[in-house]
Design a protein around this motif. Structure first.
Motif, short mmCIF file in Angstrom:
data_model
loop_
_atom_site.label_atom_id
_atom_site.label_comp_id
_atom_site.label_asym_id
_atom_site.label_seq_id
_atom_site.Cartn_x
_atom_site.Cartn_y
_atom_site.Cartn_z
N THR A 180 0.83 -1.21 0.00
CA THR A 180 0.00 0.00 0.00
C THR A 180 0.86 1.25 0.00
N CYS A 181 1.99 1.19 0.71
CA CYS A 181 2.91 2.34 0.78
C CYS A 181 3.85 2.40 -0.42
N GLY A 182 3.81 1.37 -1.27
CA GLY A 182 4.65 1.35 -2.46
C GLY A 182 6.11 1.15 -2.17
N THR A 183 6.43 0.29 -1.18
CA THR A 183 7.83 0.07 -0.83
C THR A 183 8.14 -1.42 -0.73
N LYS A 184 9.39 -1.75 -1.02
CA LYS A 184 9.90 -3.10 -0.81
C LYS A 184 10.95 -3.10 0.30
N ASP A 185 11.13 -1.94 0.92
CA ASP A 185 12.12 -1.79 1.98
C ASP A 185 11.47 -2.10 3.33
N ALA A 186 11.61 -3.35 3.76
CA ALA A 186 10.97 -3.79 5.00
C ALA A 186 11.53 -3.06 6.21
N ARG A 187 12.80 -2.72 6.19
CA ARG A 187 13.41 -2.05 7.34
C ARG A 187 12.83 -0.66 7.53
N THR A 188 12.64 0.06 6.44
CA THR A 188 12.04 1.40 6.54
C THR A 188 10.62 1.31 7.07
N LEU A 189 9.86 0.32 6.61
CA LEU A 189 8.49 0.14 7.12
C LEU A 189 8.51 -0.22 8.59
N ASP A 190 9.42 -1.09 8.98
CA ASP A 190 9.52 -1.45 10.40
C ASP A 190 9.77 -0.22 11.26
N GLN A 191 10.69 0.64 10.82
CA GLN A 191 10.99 1.84 11.59
C GLN A 191 9.82 2.82 11.58
N ALA A 192 9.07 2.86 10.48
CA ALA A 192 7.88 3.73 10.43
C ALA A 192 6.86 3.28 11.47
N LEU A 193 6.65 1.98 11.59
CA LEU A 193 5.70 1.46 12.58
C LEU A 193 6.18 1.76 13.99
N VAL A 194 7.47 1.58 14.23
CA VAL A 194 8.03 1.84 15.56
C VAL A 194 7.87 3.32 15.92
N ARG A 195 8.27 4.21 15.01
CA ARG A 195 8.19 5.65 15.29
C ARG A 195 6.75 6.12 15.44
N TYR A 196 5.88 5.61 14.60
CA TYR A 196 4.46 5.97 14.69
C TYR A 196 3.89 5.50 16.03
N GLY A 197 4.22 4.28 16.42
CA GLY A 197 3.76 3.77 17.70
C GLY A 197 4.30 4.56 18.87
N GLN A 198 5.58 4.95 18.81
CA GLN A 198 6.17 5.79 19.86
C GLN A 198 5.42 7.11 19.98
N PHE A 199 5.15 7.71 18.83
CA PHE A 199 4.43 8.99 18.82
C PHE A 199 3.05 8.84 19.45
N LEU A 200 2.32 7.80 19.06
CA LEU A 200 0.97 7.59 19.59
C LEU A 200 1.00 7.33 21.10
N ASP A 201 1.96 6.54 21.56
CA ASP A 201 2.07 6.26 22.99
C ASP A 201 2.37 7.54 23.77
N ALA A 202 3.30 8.35 23.25
CA ALA A 202 3.66 9.60 23.91
C ALA A 202 2.47 10.56 23.94
N ALA A 203 1.73 10.62 22.84
CA ALA A 203 0.55 11.51 22.78
C ALA A 203 -0.50 11.07 23.76
N ALA A 204 -0.69 9.76 23.90
CA ALA A 204 -1.69 9.24 24.84
C ALA A 204 -1.30 9.58 26.27
N LYS A 205 -0.01 9.48 26.62
CA LYS A 205 0.44 9.82 27.97
C LYS A 205 0.26 11.31 28.26
N THR A 206 0.55 12.14 27.26
CA THR A 206 0.38 13.58 27.43
C THR A 206 -1.09 13.93 27.66
#
Length: 209
Positions: A180-206
């Motif tokens: 869906t994102c048009g990528t074959k770079d699994a590592r970049t997608l993995d980091q996108a999920l990690v960073r997005y999850g970090q952001f959501l967790d931090a926003a929820a705590k705030t």
């Protein structure tokens, strides 16, 4: 399966490709270099005991000599050492992968604190998928609490911390998100999920403060 929806940091819905560009940022440094080295080793030769120990150090962020030893909080040293001695082989199919994850994620160990307190712990699914990820040369994706947070938002559905969910939902979903994102770079997608999850967790705590 629910429709995937992608959001920016302000909560607005954006295209999948823009989402990946915003969140899929690789951080240069030792961790990323070790990650690349280990994936390269998996694709060209079998792992040595030292290689498996590096997986453990990478996953548990245990680079300091004082952290890579028994009885350290947040470091599953005893199980990583067991993996290093056994040198587990890559599963041949998803059924074998399920057996692999059930075995390793459920392994228990104990840490003895300086106070004398004995703490019982479990290796866990996040570490189990890290071990599986590397010995499979990246075929099976990484999973941790931040990734599950990201998936809950992307799908607006539950993301249970179970082997069944990992293999039956997340494993095919990871490939779907990549397409869906048009990528074959699994590592970049993995980091996108990690960073997005970090952001959501931090926003929820705030929000809870």
């Amino acid at each position: 399966m629910n429709r995937l929806t992608f959001h920016s940091s302000d909560g607005s819905e954006i295209s999948p490709k823009k989402w990946l560009k915003i969140w899929g940022i690789l951080t240069p440094g030792r961790d990323e270099q070790v990650y690349r080295d280990l994936i390269d080793i998996a694709k060209h030769k079998s792992f040595s005991s030292r290689d498996v120990e590096r997986i453990g150090r990478w996953k548990d962020n245990a680079w300091a000599a004082g952290k890579w030893k028994p009885d350290v909080a947040m470091v599953a040293y005893k199980i990583w050492r067991r993996a290093a001695s056994e040198l587990p082989e890559c599963p041949t199919d998803d059924k074998d992968a399920a057996d692999f994850l059930n075995r390793w994620s459920q392994m228990n160990y104990t840490d003895v604190r300086k106070t004398g307190a004995v703490v019982k712990k479990r290796f866990g699914l996040a570490r189990g998928t890290a071990l599986l990820h590397f010995i499979s040369g990246g075929r099976y994706p990484l999973l941790d609490a931040r990734v599950r947070t990201a998936v809950r938002r992307l799908l607006s559905s539950r993301a249970p911390n179970t082997v069944e969910w990992y293999l039956n939902v997340f494993y095919p979903l990871f490939r779907k998100i990549a397409a869906t994102c048009g990528t074959k770079d699994a590592r970049t997608l993995d980091q996108a999920l990690v960073r997005y999850g970090q952001f959501l967790d931090a926003a929820a705590k705030t929000h809870l403060r």
